[in-house]
Design an enzyme around this catalytic site. Sequence first.
Site, mmCIF file in Angstrom:
data_model
loop_
_atom_site.group_PDB
_atom_site.id
_atom_site.type_symbol
_atom_site.label_atom_id
_atom_site.label_comp_id
_atom_site.label_asym_id
_atom_site.label_seq_id
_atom_site.Cartn_x
_atom_site.Cartn_y
_atom_site.Cartn_z
ATOM 1 C CG PHE A 564 -0.309 0.004 2.545
ATOM 2 C CD1 PHE A 564 0.029 1.188 3.198
ATOM 3 C CD2 PHE A 564 -0.033 -1.204 3.193
ATOM 4 C CE1 PHE A 564 0.628 1.178 4.439
ATOM 5 C CE2 PHE A 564 0.573 -1.217 4.444
ATOM 6 C CZ PHE A 564 0.901 -0.026 5.074
ATOM 7 C CG LEU A 573 0.130 2.255 9.596
ATOM 8 C CD1 LEU A 573 0.034 2.463 8.095
ATOM 9 C CD2 LEU A 573 -0.825 1.152 10.036
#
Length: 620
Positions: A564, A573
């Site tokens: 992504f 993240l």
Amino acid sequence: MDHGVKRPTDGETLGVEVKKKSKKVPFEQLYLDRLPSAELYERSWQHREVVTHCLVTKTDYIVTGSADGHIKFWKKQPEGIEFVKHFRSHLGPVSGMAASSDGALLCTVSSDKSLKLYDVLSFDMINMLELPDVPSAIEFVSTPADARPLVACASRDTSAVLIIEPSQSATPVHRLSMHSAPVSVLKYNQARDVVISCDTAGHVEYWSAHGAGSSAQPYTAAAPPLVSFRYKTETDLYHFAQKKTHVVSMAISSDGAQWAAFGRDRLLRVFRFDSGKLVRVYDESLSTLVSQPLPTSADGQPLIDTMEFGRRMTVERELDSAQRLAGGRQTVPTPETGVAFDESGTFVMYASMLGIKLVNIVTNRVARVLGRGEAALRFVGLALYQGKTRGSVALDNLTVNAEHDPIVIATAFNKSRFYMLTRREPRDIHDEEGSTRDVLNERPSREELAAALKPAAARRQARSAVIHTTLGDIHVTLFGSQCPKTVENFSVHSKNGYYNNIIFHRVIKNFMIQTGDPLGDGTGGESIWGGEFDDEFDASLTHARPFMLSMANAGPNTNGSQFFITTVPCARLDFKHTVFGEVSKGTDVVKLIEASPVNKHDKPYDEVKILSITVSFADD
């Protein structure tokens, strides 16, 4: 008085339908038999840098020049060609190359303001001159009957054209000032003893080389009987200026009756020489390529599929951009599109997106496309050899009953090789010397040797990539040193076409866009080793900035093929998803994909696909 009513022909008067007769060329197949026909190149040879120039002399020599200023001589053999000599001629890129009409002399010029003169038959450099300006074009304007060879040399920065005797000195014997802008192309029509010069403002001039057979003096505007017109207003020579474009390459038929010019607008135009009238136009512009349906063969079968067309269009845009940059004052070594006539003047060939097109200008039909099977190459420059070579006793290749062996020598975009297309398909097996069709005739550089000594895994790690999507290109830089396995996985998948035609299956505004799943629902995909592989975290690689390229997973150490691109900072993240790259160009495309309307599962209503991914390795 004519009131606009068309007088009927005899056939129409009798109520008979009059059919327009299709034009035919006598002995067309004989002409085609004397031209190359292969869909794949037979052999290729190396230069150290990008090959920018190639030409064929009447003495059966092939000469090639490259961006590092090197010149190589090759001799036509009964079958194929053979290397003869290598000159390290110039300190800058070769900007022009021309052979005399009898093929005995060769001139090259470079951006380093040097001119070199060669004796082709003895393949020796016989003189070198320093020019007053950076040259843009060079052309011999003398015949074998002349007492001294003369060349016309154009300047990149001024509108002057200098007539020089290259065997003596750089002091011009004449200076032409008929142009108002720098001259980009010079071509000598020996059959008519007239030179055609074209400048960057689109103006085309005919001028006499010797003044023979007319009242005109040498180096003045051509007039009857050299041409059939008295004033340029009677011709179409203002066409390029009217269209706000200019000529970048040109060819003249062997009988001097017609000439073809490729314009900066990517249109090929064919003119009658005597009248200066435009008779044919072939459109290879980007807008036309995009707007027209996919090209098909004579039986209606598509020549390329949609995905391949998208990839080639990407290369086409890069080539167009590079050529426009090279057309200015930059010294970017990008050759212009090559044009050539066959010996009969019936066919004109030029490099295109699909390959080298061979067009019958009488019937206005494409007779064949050379090299169309070479999907990885975009041919640009070209030179045509037609004839037969008997060889010699000294070289032990004398062929008494030699046959015609037509070849096209072609350069390709960003390639340090030139390619030979013939009537033979490439040899699919190694010959007795163990070589393939790509001849390794250059010693590897230090960088190439170092790359060859790298571990196999390191050689499979790309340094950058371009993700070609249906909405545009996304350029990414890859972090191979910090994430070797992740970058290797992405690089090999990309090179093998694993990601081709895969959709962006998950798009969340102000978060990220996700892709890489061949199933298209977020549940598929695997690594190049099969199954999953471990995370690779590095303290210097975080999601603190937007547009980071990161691996999608289903938990720790579950990486497969999905990835992504973030659209905002996402610190949460960090050390959960491997960051292995960053967008360097095309953030607007990422935002465009992010703005796609989606359903409740975050899947875009209108599919956005990866057409292909082009990867660049350290040794490219």
